[in-house]
Design an enzyme around this catalytic site. Sequence first.
Site, PDB file in Angstrom:
ATOM      1  CB  ALA A 114     -33.717  22.851  30.074  1.00  0.00           C
ATOM      2  CB  ALA A 115     -30.123  24.135  26.062  1.00  0.00           C
ATOM      3  N   PRO A 116     -31.538  21.890  24.165  1.00  0.00           N
ATOM      4  CG  PRO A 116     -31.907  21.147  21.973  1.00  0.00           C
ATOM      5  CD  PRO A 116     -31.205  20.767  23.245  1.00  0.00           C
ATOM      6  N   GLY A 117     -34.325  22.128  24.478  1.00  0.00           N
ATOM      7  CA  GLY A 117     -35.695  22.320  24.909  1.00  0.00           C
ATOM      8  C   GLY A 117     -36.681  21.233  24.565  1.00  0.00           C
ATOM      9  N   GLY A 118     -36.237  20.167  23.932  1.00  0.00           N
ATOM     10  CA  GLY A 118     -37.172  19.109  23.570  1.00  0.00           C
ATOM     11  C   GLY A 118     -37.834  18.468  24.772  1.00  0.00           C
ATOM     12  CE  LYS A 119     -34.069  13.826  27.064  1.00  0.00           C
ATOM     13  NZ  LYS A 119     -33.422  14.200  25.774  1.00  0.00           N
ATOM     14  CD  GLU A 137     -27.655  24.615  28.692  1.00  0.00           C
ATOM     15  OE1 GLU A 137     -26.412  24.587  28.736  1.00  0.00           O
ATOM     16  OE2 GLU A 137     -28.368  23.583  28.764  1.00  0.00           O
ATOM     17  CB  CYS A 235     -27.723  10.758  24.199  1.00  0.00           C
ATOM     18  SG  CYS A 235     -26.631  12.198  24.128  1.00  0.00           S
TER      19      CYS A 235
END
Length: 470
Positions: A114-119, A137, A235
């Site tokens: 999950a980090a850094p947390g955008g999604k 994370e 990505c």
Amino acid sequence: MLRLPEFFEQRERALLGERFAELFTPADAIRESPARGVTVNTLRTTPQAFAEGMDTALTPSPFCRQAFAVAADFRPGRHPWHHAGVFYAQEPSAASAAPLLDVRPGMRVCDLCAAPGGKSSQLAAALQGQGILLANEYVAARAEILRQNLERMGVPNAVVTNETPDRLAAALPGWFDRVLVDAPCSGEGMFRKEAAAIGQHGPALVAQCAATAAGILDAAAALLAPGGVLVLSTCTFAPEEDEGQAAAFLAHHPEFVQEDLSGVGFGRPGEANRAPEVSGFSAGFCRRIWPADGGEGHFIARFRKQGESPAREEPAPEKPRGGRKSGRPDKTAAQVRDAWRTFAAGCFPALADAPAEIAGDLVVLPPPVALPAAKLHILRAGVPAGKLQKGRFVPSHALFMAYGSVCCNAERLTLSDPRAPAWLRGEEIDAGTAENGWCAVLVDGFPLGCGKVSGGRVKNHYPKALRNLG
């Protein structure tokens, strides 16, 4: 001009042929600065209201209805609305994956990397405070950044863990309705954004990342309930991490079926020459975003676990509970609970009777859905409301970030108010709307933490580590 790694360029030229010049042309993919964007936190506002109130140029993103592209000179980290969790600074195409999970309020959702947390913040916004989001994370330092970002975004129903995927799968088998695996990858879509991504790239890194992600996907499969949805995103462009990974997952997990993403309205289909032939797998059902498409580069595949969703009866919210920590007999749970209720009745009446957990001198407002009992490394569960100090309840920054907009005592600022940047620098400000005592500090109705009013001034309690000091 950016020089692509030799291994990467040779591989992509071989796979793409003449299309390499189209998708990785120097004009639009190598010379230009990376795409920049913001994603609106719909726990705070709507995309339309955000666009109407924002003081910088915005272009709607083709990858997500809640996202916008911004100019290269925009400094999101210094903007008051960023501090208030109104938006998350996120490269436009990075916002494409989370909506494809089709999260709805009340679901159990896991963001496994999950980090850094955008999604995670996108998934939390889709839940609208209902159900539960487990954001995990593995790297401890990154897990702390994740915790801070979800606090800034005002997420009330998240559990942040610092665990291995395998331990989570063993503790919570078949427990989640949705699982996102934004897999750790070789970062080929980060070449324009981070020079380090070029320097560290090579076949060994691609192979290592593909193996790591395969293990994470195995854990994700175990975490998901029948009928649930799993999304894989990266990505990168590497076949071993993208189409090849998705095909291998289906081969190893016949309980899953692939779902068709061809109608999502962005990007291009996956490519058959990047994956082996596997029964039930279609490269065309995947989605690719190339640099020429307006993003940095993403790959997405979606799967559904076969079988009927289990019937569930969520347990009723637990009664407030508490107890003394070992070796700390100085405060009773009753004292802490009474101090919290007295404070909440004055500042947050809607929370005064909400379920609360007492741990020593701390008060925590738990998520509406409780995790099964398990020995997990949990950094945060719900909202830490504050603690009892010297007989008085001292509220937390997290409490005001989650619920500040409904606080009965508030100092109200606007983007044009010079007190807003002063507050974010850590300065005291004049009180205009707040009365004596603890108050929320709001910018355009969005929370900037808390202060304490006395003598017509608001004493600044904005955390020092978050202030705009430069």
